[in-house]
Design a protein around this motif. Structure first.
Motif, PDB file in Angstrom:
ATOM      1  N   LYS A  43       0.849  -1.189   0.000  1.00  0.00           N
ATOM      2  CA  LYS A  43       0.000   0.000   0.000  1.00  0.00           C
ATOM      3  C   LYS A  43       0.880   1.233   0.000  1.00  0.00           C
ATOM      4  N   VAL A  44       0.389   2.251  -0.684  1.00  0.00           N
ATOM      5  CA  VAL A  44       1.089   3.527  -0.717  1.00  0.00           C
ATOM      6  C   VAL A  44       0.441   4.406   0.352  1.00  0.00           C
ATOM      7  N   THR A  45       1.289   5.065   1.138  1.00  0.00           N
ATOM      8  CA  THR A  45       0.824   5.890   2.256  1.00  0.00           C
ATOM      9  C   THR A  45       1.445   7.273   2.177  1.00  0.00           C
ATOM     10  N   LEU A  46       0.613   8.268   2.385  1.00  0.00           N
ATOM     11  CA  LEU A  46       1.037   9.654   2.487  1.00  0.00           C
ATOM     12  C   LEU A  46       0.782  10.072   3.927  1.00  0.00           C
ATOM     13  N   LYS A  47       1.825  10.565   4.583  1.00  0.00           N
ATOM     14  CA  LYS A  47       1.748  10.933   5.996  1.00  0.00           C
ATOM     15  C   LYS A  47       2.189  12.371   6.150  1.00  0.00           C
ATOM     16  N   SER A  48       1.366  13.204   6.776  1.00  0.00           N
ATOM     17  CA  SER A  48       1.789  14.577   7.051  1.00  0.00           C
ATOM     18  C   SER A  48       1.609  14.849   8.538  1.00  0.00           C
ATOM     19  N   GLN A  49       2.582  15.518   9.118  1.00  0.00           N
ATOM     20  CA  GLN A  49       2.620  15.753  10.559  1.00  0.00           C
ATOM     21  C   GLN A  49       1.691  16.886  10.963  1.00  0.00           C
ATOM     22  N   SER A  50       1.107  16.728  12.142  1.00  0.00           N
ATOM     23  CA  SER A  50       0.411  17.834  12.787  1.00  0.00           C
ATOM     24  C   SER A  50       0.926  17.872  14.221  1.00  0.00           C
ATOM     25  N   GLU A  51       0.440  18.823  14.988  1.00  0.00           N
ATOM     26  CA  GLU A  51       0.970  18.995  16.343  1.00  0.00           C
ATOM     27  C   GLU A  51       0.738  17.762  17.215  1.00  0.00           C
ATOM     28  N   HIS A  52      -0.430  17.131  17.074  1.00  0.00           N
ATOM     29  CA  HIS A  52      -0.775  16.002  17.939  1.00  0.00           C
ATOM     30  C   HIS A  52      -0.959  14.708  17.157  1.00  0.00           C
ATOM     31  N   GLY A  53      -0.212  14.510  16.096  1.00  0.00           N
ATOM     32  CA  GLY A  53      -0.331  13.259  15.355  1.00  0.00           C
ATOM     33  C   GLY A  53      -0.008  13.456  13.895  1.00  0.00           C
ATOM     34  N   ALA A  54      -0.279  12.411  13.144  1.00  0.00           N
ATOM     35  CA  ALA A  54      -0.013  12.454  11.711  1.00  0.00           C
ATOM     36  C   ALA A  54      -1.289  12.097  10.960  1.00  0.00           C
ATOM     37  N   PHE A  55      -1.564  12.843   9.897  1.00  0.00           N
ATOM     38  CA  PHE A  55      -2.672  12.494   9.022  1.00  0.00           C
ATOM     39  C   PHE A  55      -2.140  11.506   8.001  1.00  0.00           C
ATOM     40  N   GLU A  56      -2.846  10.398   7.863  1.00  0.00           N
ATOM     41  CA  GLU A  56      -2.411   9.370   6.924  1.00  0.00           C
ATOM     42  C   GLU A  56      -3.503   9.088   5.906  1.00  0.00           C
ATOM     43  N   SER A  57      -3.082   8.890   4.666  1.00  0.00           N
ATOM     44  CA  SER A  57      -3.967   8.419   3.607  1.00  0.00           C
ATOM     45  C   SER A  57      -3.304   7.200   2.992  1.00  0.00           C
TER      46      SER A  57
END
Length: 185
Positions: A66-80
């Motif tokens: 699976k391909v995953t895109l992860k972007s950081q935020s202050e309290h976690g990471a958004f993943e698709s």
């Protein structure tokens, strides 16, 4: 092609090989280790990494990618995530791909940069999931504990208690992708 999205809240620390093996025994996980390979991608000038975006294809077997895109935020990471066919994933690793084909908000041509072999075990722990990782990349082996939870503040307290209970010194660690990229430059 169906995409799943989630917010990942995790706490982690680097640990010694001795502590890793001790925790494997304590939680009786020695026989539950599985290998997954993280294939990391970026632009030629590492624009995604500079924006704290991680793009990887995770390979869990010869047929599960699976391909995953992860972007950081202050309290976690958004993943698709988007599941891939094996031949599609192998082609992307060999030739690169355009991110917009999978993630509409991101438009870059990326190529494979580096792989990291992650030998991982997991177990439920205090309402979250505890992961023990041995990572091999670029002739380096390191170890870490990750604790993944649904609630940031509760998770932070539980993680600190875990560190205290198991006599683990907190060692700030970079993301796996950053550690692997460091040996590529």
């Amino acid at each position: 092609m169906s995409m799943t999205k989630n917010i990942e809240i995790e706490f982690k620390t680097g640990i010694t090989p001795e502590k890793y093996h001790e925790l494997l025994k304590t939680f009786r996980l020695e026989n539950n280790i599985f290998k997954q390979i993280n294939h990391y991608f970026d632009t030629d000038d590492y624009q995604l990494n500079q924006q704290k975006i991680v793009l990887r294809i995770r390979q869990k077997s010869e047929t599960r990618y699976k391909v995953t895109l992860k972007s950081q935020s202050e309290h976690g990471a958004f993943e698709s995530h988007v599941l891939l066919q094996p031949e599609q994933a192998r082609d992307m690793i060999a030739h690169g791909f355009n991110t917009k084909d999978f993630f509409e908000d991101l438009d870059y041509f990326v190529t494979f940069k580096v792989s990291l072999d992650n030998y991982r075990v997991s177990t439920p722990y205090e309402g979250g999931t505890l992961f023990l990782d041995r990572c091999d990349y670029c002739n380096v082996t390191d170890y870490e504990v990750e604790y993944e939870v649904d609630n940031y503040h509760e998770g932070q307290k539980l993680f600190e208690k875990f560190l205290h209970d198991f006599q683990i010194d907190y060692i700030q660690t970079r993301r796996k992708s950053e550690r692997a990229f460091m040996c590529r430059r």
